[in-house]
Write a protein that holds these residues in place. Structure first.
Motif, mmCIF file in Angstrom:
data_model
loop_
_atom_site.group_PDB
_atom_site.id
_atom_site.type_symbol
_atom_site.label_atom_id
_atom_site.label_comp_id
_atom_site.label_asym_id
_atom_site.label_seq_id
_atom_site.Cartn_x
_atom_site.Cartn_y
_atom_site.Cartn_z
ATOM 1 N N GLY A 55 40.023 26.486 34.392
ATOM 2 C CA GLY A 55 39.139 26.538 35.551
ATOM 3 C C GLY A 55 38.827 27.933 36.028
ATOM 4 O O GLY A 55 37.692 28.237 36.402
ATOM 5 N N ASN A 56 39.828 28.832 36.004
ATOM 6 C CA ASN A 56 39.627 30.174 36.547
ATOM 7 C C ASN A 56 38.822 31.092 35.641
ATOM 8 O O ASN A 56 38.353 32.132 36.084
ATOM 9 C CB ASN A 56 40.984 30.817 36.853
ATOM 10 N N ILE A 343 39.018 23.735 57.062
ATOM 11 C CA ILE A 343 38.714 25.151 57.307
ATOM 12 C C ILE A 343 39.699 26.041 56.564
ATOM 13 O O ILE A 343 39.335 27.099 56.010
ATOM 14 C CB ILE A 343 38.744 25.457 58.818
ATOM 15 N N PHE A 344 40.964 25.627 56.522
ATOM 16 C CA PHE A 344 41.981 26.384 55.796
ATOM 17 C C PHE A 344 41.575 26.557 54.334
ATOM 18 O O PHE A 344 41.683 27.655 53.768
ATOM 19 C CB PHE A 344 43.316 25.639 55.900
ATOM 20 N N ASN A 345 41.083 25.509 53.699
ATOM 21 C CA ASN A 345 40.685 25.595 52.301
ATOM 22 C C ASN A 345 39.332 26.278 52.125
ATOM 23 O O ASN A 345 39.022 26.761 51.032
ATOM 24 C CB ASN A 345 40.671 24.197 51.682
ATOM 25 N N LEU A 351 38.820 33.713 49.198
ATOM 26 C CA LEU A 351 39.735 34.554 48.430
ATOM 27 C C LEU A 351 39.468 34.449 46.935
ATOM 28 O O LEU A 351 39.841 35.348 46.164
ATOM 29 C CB LEU A 351 41.188 34.158 48.736
ATOM 30 N N GLN A 352 38.831 33.360 46.507
ATOM 31 C CA GLN A 352 38.526 33.181 45.093
ATOM 32 C C GLN A 352 37.103 33.633 44.744
ATOM 33 O O GLN A 352 36.725 33.593 43.584
ATOM 34 C CB GLN A 352 38.719 31.713 44.699
ATOM 35 N N THR A 353 36.334 34.041 45.763
ATOM 36 C CA THR A 353 34.953 34.472 45.506
ATOM 37 C C THR A 353 34.710 35.873 46.063
ATOM 38 O O THR A 353 34.757 36.860 45.325
ATOM 39 C CB THR A 353 33.963 33.462 46.122
ATOM 40 N N ALA A 375 39.986 39.406 38.823
ATOM 41 C CA ALA A 375 40.290 37.979 38.885
ATOM 42 C C ALA A 375 41.787 37.727 39.050
ATOM 43 O O ALA A 375 42.197 36.698 39.595
ATOM 44 C CB ALA A 375 39.786 37.277 37.622
ATOM 45 N N SER A 376 42.610 38.673 38.604
ATOM 46 C CA SER A 376 44.061 38.510 38.710
ATOM 47 C C SER A 376 44.571 38.735 40.122
ATOM 48 O O SER A 376 45.762 38.515 40.396
ATOM 49 C CB SER A 376 44.772 39.465 37.748
#
Length: 562
Positions: A55-56, A343-345, A351-353, A375-376
């Motif tokens: 996925g990542n 909202i938390f998610n 943080l992933q974008t 990405a790490s």
């Protein structure tokens, strides 16, 4: 003596719901406990390792190998991740209703494994992919179509369906190894939830570092093959524990009793409980002294037996037991708690974008020869968690248990609240850092060292340790009041991830529309961090997070008071 006798009676009643691998009643001396749960912890670590590695870094394979455009590739990845979390509901329903946890895990694990193998085969054989070309950026390359696209989408959605249906069941089946009516095993159950998140963090960390490194340096075919190998090792761990598992027996459709309460309440919406009508008696062994609670009182009408009704008319769709109605009330009461974690998610999605984009525009060198792949950066919270989770369980929980008397040290609701509060500071840190990074780049044409970005990841990792584990424990323990819905209730927690990511996309579009001017397309319109105002967007998220925390305080108190 009386307390011991009552606990033993509860243990016997609890054991009746569980069987061994042959379908015989489980034996507390042979089945269940931390030994059985440890096989599931191994399975969980390997499973998340395999799917997270795919996925990542899936967008790299889509652009470079399948020749899809960047926007289309991003949508494919979003749909893939969203499908995983939504399929958790299907897995929970099938498990509790018809298959049982272990059968559901086995069926969908093999489906996930075949998906990994198919992905690896397509990445390896050139004839299963679009032909190579040298002008990708000029749009002259043909994207995957026909059989090539069909094989790819079949593979990733086999993975998505398999992983989604497996996720809630591996947590629930691990929880099933502990007798929740035994005070000592309740303490072990709390430890199990912490260890489950430790296994999850280890799997994510290995995926974001070692497995992505393999994909980058040895090719996507080798990377997908390693994911398949990790999944196979997970299945091996799962199967090795077969003889020691307590297996919960399915209860039939878990949604039918819920629907019956609503239908009966609607049919009798104009009926009043008075001297001529009586409350229906439970036919499913209700708890001693059970009566209606005050919340959702409109559902109480489902229990009213109308004078003059004949026995044939008193079908389960017209007359429900008090126990059945109270279970539906408990289910409805959890919805506000679930909603407060969306909202938390949404913050997790940033943080992933955007945070990864921040890292890409910073100085990634730690030395002259070593650079951190942006990405790490997502591995930072998991590095923190594999240290903090064991310390939390070994030191904080026993200390807090002495003060509060709670089996988990602090209650799941308290744990969730602390995590939601801490998440606000992750966005505050991100906003300050982005303002400093942007000023350095625009005013001085300098790049900040990438380590400046670590505080926002560290703070969120701490908040996730509290919120994510607390949410899983909270929903799983609701099955004390809603019998037979352990896996389905656990699956609800995964939907919060899906809704959080979807809300992130909506929020970005909405912010651009609201902040658009005649000379500016909005805070996040330019796709250039030095021109966009991501720092203001982070401040908005911090404000929303704090308001969400206050909202959570209201609903958690409401839940506790009821």
């Amino acid at each position: 003596m009386e307390e011991i006798r009552r606990e033993n009676a509860n243990t016997d009643e609890e054991s009746e719901r569980y069987v061994d691998w042959r379908g015989r009643p489980s034996n507390p001396n042979k089945h269940g406990g931390m030994t059985a749960a440890s096989f599931l912890l191994g399975f969980q670590g390997f499973e998340i390792m395999g799917v997270a590695a795919v996925g990542n870094n899936l967008i790299t394979y889509l652009v470079n190998d399948m020749r899809f455009s960047l926007p289309k590739s991003a949508n494919i990845v979003t749909n893939f991740v969203g499908t995983i979390f939504l399929m958790a509901l299907l897995g929970g329903y099938l498990s509790d209703s018809f298959l049982g946890s272990i059968r559901t895990i086995l069926i969908f694990s093999f489906l996930e494994l075949f998906g990994f193998i198919l992905l690896s085969m397509q990445a390896h054989f050139p004839e299963l992919k679009p032909s190579k070309c040298s002008n990708i950026l000029n749009g002259e390359c043909q994207e995957a179509k026909g059989l090539e696209a069909a094989i790819f989408f079949l593979a990733i959605y086999m993975v998505a369906l398999g992983s989604g249906c497996v996720k809630p069941n591996m947590i629930a089946h691990g929880g099933d190894q502990f007798n929740r009516r035994n005070s000592q095993q309740l303490k072990s159950l709390s430890t199990y939830f912490n260890l489950a998140y430790f296994a999850f963090s280890m799997g994510e960390l290995v995926a974001l570092t070692l497995l992505i490194w393999v994909q980058t340096h040895s090719g996507m075919d080798t990377g997908f093959a390693v994911s398949a190998t990790a999944m196979a090792l997970g299945l091996l761990s799962l199967i090795c524990g077969t003889l020691s598992y307590r297996n919960k027996t399915p209860q039939g459709s878990i949604l039918t009793p819920v629907a019956q309460v609503f239908v009966a309440a609607i049919l009798k919406r104009n009926v009043h409980s008075d001297q001529n009508n009586s409350v229906g008696q439970s036919t499913d062994s209700p708890r001693e002294g059970q009566s209606h609670t005050d919340k959702f009182r409109f559902l109480n009408k489902a229990c009213i037996r109308v004078q003059g009704e004949t026995i044939p008319e008193e079908t389960p769709w017209r007359l429900c037991s008090i126990t059945q109605v109270e279970q539906v009330k408990t289910l409805l009461s959890t919805i506000p708690i679930f909603a407060c974690t969306i909202i938390f998610n949404t913050i997790l999605a940033q943080l992933q974008t955007f945070s990864v984009q921040q890292g890409s525009s910073m100085d990634t060198h730690l030395s002259r020869t070593f650079q951190i792949p942006p990405a790490s950066l997502q591995s930072i919270p998991y590095m923190l968690l594999i240290v903090l989770v064991p310390l939390y369980d070994a030191f904080f929980v026993p200390f807090a248990r002495k003060l509060t008397g709670h089996d988990s040290g602090i209650s799941p609701l308290t744990r969730i609240g602390f995590g939601l509060f801490a998440a606000t500071f992750s966005m505050i840190s991100a906003a300050f850092m982005e303002k400093k990074r942007r000023d350095q780049a625009v005013n001085f044409n300098q790049k900040l060292p990438i380590l400046w970005i670590t505080p926002q990841f560290v703070i969120f990792g701490l908040s996730e340790m509290f919120t994510a584990v607390g949410l899983i424990e909270f929903f799983y323990k609701q099955s004390n009041n809603i019998r037979g819905m352990e896996a389905f209730l656990t699956s609800i927690t995964y939907c919060s991830y899906s809704f959080g990511f979807y809300l992130s996309s909506v929020l970005v579009s909405l912010v651009n529309k609201i902040t658009r001017t005649s000379s500016n397309g909005g805070w996040l319109h330019e796709n250039d961090l030095n021109k966009d105002r991501v720092d203001l967007f982070y401040w908005l998220l911090a404000a929303l997070s704090f308001l969400n925390f206050l909202n959570y305080l209201f609903w958690s108190r409401w839940y506790s008071s009821k």
